[in-house]
Design an enzyme around this catalytic site. Structure first.
Site, short mmCIF file in Angstrom:
data_model
loop_
_atom_site.label_atom_id
_atom_site.label_comp_id
_atom_site.label_asym_id
_atom_site.label_seq_id
_atom_site.Cartn_x
_atom_site.Cartn_y
_atom_site.Cartn_z
N ASP A 182 38.84 43.56 42.14
CA ASP A 182 37.78 43.33 43.23
C ASP A 182 36.52 43.00 42.73
O ASP A 182 35.54 42.56 43.50
CB ASP A 182 37.71 44.70 43.98
CG ASP A 182 36.90 45.96 43.30
OD1 ASP A 182 37.06 45.75 42.03
OD2 ASP A 182 36.56 46.74 43.85
N TYR A 199 30.61 40.24 34.05
CA TYR A 199 31.06 41.05 32.84
C TYR A 199 30.74 40.05 31.49
O TYR A 199 30.78 40.57 30.53
CB TYR A 199 32.29 41.31 33.15
CG TYR A 199 32.59 42.64 33.80
CD1 TYR A 199 32.87 43.75 33.12
CD2 TYR A 199 32.36 42.58 35.19
CE1 TYR A 199 32.98 45.00 33.68
CE2 TYR A 199 32.55 44.06 35.95
CZ TYR A 199 32.97 44.98 35.06
OH TYR A 199 33.07 46.20 35.83
#
Length: 443
Positions: A170, A266
């Protein structure tokens, strides 16, 4: 419209109640006949299940509800298994994060050595869920949220290639909601083109439904603020945590490396690993934040609901984590041909990347499963980063499969977050000591 039976594997997760709320709120589009929880931790699951039993009774009494630690009872007569398990729980996550930091290497749940350690624990746990599902409900789909999603996806590709499992995340959904906040739009009105690996990807195109290019406006914002809001304003609940706000702000530096695309948050762990290590308290990591924050808040509210016998004034609510997995189940059940980002075998979708890589790309989802969209050739910068990370993930799965110390050492050595083979070996030896209960004995 057919009613579905859903099993949430990881019934004791702090995210489980949110999935229940989302399922209830959307039962007109995805009707349920049965909802079950499964967890190996009976005590933890009971806290969430006692509250959710009351929520279901008050808001959707037509749905049969049950919670169990028995695999046969759990996996019998289900259409979908929604899995978000954490092998080893938060105490092992804390070790994943803190052990690498002894050697000046970042500690993170899914990236670098900590992610590989978690992967070695997650592989057998997720494979077991697949085997239970195929034994007791062979026509069901397993929708996997369990981290680290890339390593888990590679393991399922290698070890259970014919299973009905779709690996999802998600995080792109949460980032897309930030795009929408920045632009003053609804996220559902944004059409995206994205490619990469899980927690390791790039947006190349973003349009509204009239075909207007949204990238220039977003890039102007990102140059100053990353994916965070302008100034000190903060409407995104995710960014209430200081560590997440820093991650969203740091995107401006990640973006500067390749201003032709917009990056997954990330990527800061790979491109600025020294920054992350230097700005993380080795005594108080993200795992401690979660244990002191979200876990206490959710479990306290669940206990309050159970104690009062009602959820009429509950603070529990659905979120992105729940919304994405419900949309996916609906597309599979009712043939809606939803366009979604999934983690799937490359098979030529990215033409100059290993066809066996598990890539995260847009797919069309229907009763037939998923159909990946063609991405084509990608630039050398992204290709090089992807191939290095794919090799790390494959080595972890091979290390698990072959019980190979050598291959796990190679995986850590190859990670962009680790400075040398010597440091990789020191971290690995410490991780082995702490994971004896979970990992196979390495040779």
């Amino acid at each position: 419209m057919k009613k579905n039976s859903v099993l949430i594997a990881g019934g004791g997760s702090t995210y489980t109640a949110g999935i229940v709320m989302m399922l209830i709120e959307n039962r007109d589009q995805f009707p349920l006949r049965k909802l079950k929880f499964y967890d190996i931790d009976e005590q933890r699951q009971k806290i969430v299940a006692d509250a959710c039993a009351i929520i279901v009774r008050e808001r959707a009494p037509e749905i049969e509800f049950a919670a169990t630690c028995d695999p046969e009872e759990a996996f019998t007569d289900v259409d979908f298994v929604m899995a978000h398990i954490r092998a080893g729980g938060l105490p092992m996550r804390e070790k994943d994060e803190k052990i690498p930091m002894r050697y000046g290497v970042l500690g993170q749940e899914t990236c670098g050595p900590g992610g590989m350690a978690y992967g070695m624990r997650s592989i057998p746990a997720v494979i077991q869920l697949i085997d239970y599902m195929e034994q007791y409900s062979p026509k069901a789909w397993l929708l996997n949220y369990s981290n680290p999603a890339s390593i888990v996806a590679e393991a399922t590709r290698a070890l259970r290639p014919d299973s009905k499992i779709i690996n999802i995340c998600d995080m792109p959904v949460a980032i897309k909601k930030s795009f929408a906040d920045i632009l003053g739009m609804k996220d559902t009105d944004i059409v995206e083109r994205y490619y990469g690996l899980n927690h390791f990807g790039w947006w190349t195109e973003l349009y509204d439904k009239d075909g207007n290019d949204l990238m220039p406006r977003l890039k102007n914002h990102v140059k100053k603020w990353g994916y965070g809001p302008a100034g000190d304003a903060c409407g995104n609940p995710l960014l209430a945590d200081r560590s997440w706000l820093d991650t969203f702000r740091k995107v401006k530096d990640v973006y500067a490396v390749d201003p032709d695309t917009l990056p997954n948050t990330y990527l800061k762990y790979y491109l600025y690993s020294d920054y992350v290590a230097a700005h993380t308290n080795p005594e108080y990591t993200r795992a401690n934040e979660v244990m002191d924050g979200r876990e206490k808040t959710v479990f306290s509210e669940c206990r309050r609901i159970a104690r009062n016998g009602t959820a009429k004034d509950t603070s529990l609510e659905s979120g992105e984590h729940a919304e994405f997995i419900v949309r996916l189940a609906r597309a599979l059940a009712y043939n809606t041909y939803e366009r979604m980002l999934l983690i799937v075998p490359n098979n030529g979708a990215i033409s100059n990347v290993d066809p066996t890589a598990m890539v995260e790309i847009p797919c069309i989802v229907s009763k037939r499963g998923y159909e990946p969209l063609c991405i084509g050739t990608i630039p050398n910068f992204q290709k090089g980063m992807i191939e290095q990370q794919v090799a790390c993930e494959k080595l972890v799965v091979e290390a698990y499969r072959e019980k190979s110390y050598q291959k796990l050492w190679q995986a850590l050595t190859l990670s962009k977050t680790v400075p040398s083979a010597g440091v990789a070996k020191q971290i690995l030896d410490d991780l082995i000591e702490e994971n004896r209960e979970y990992w196979p004995e390495l040779k």
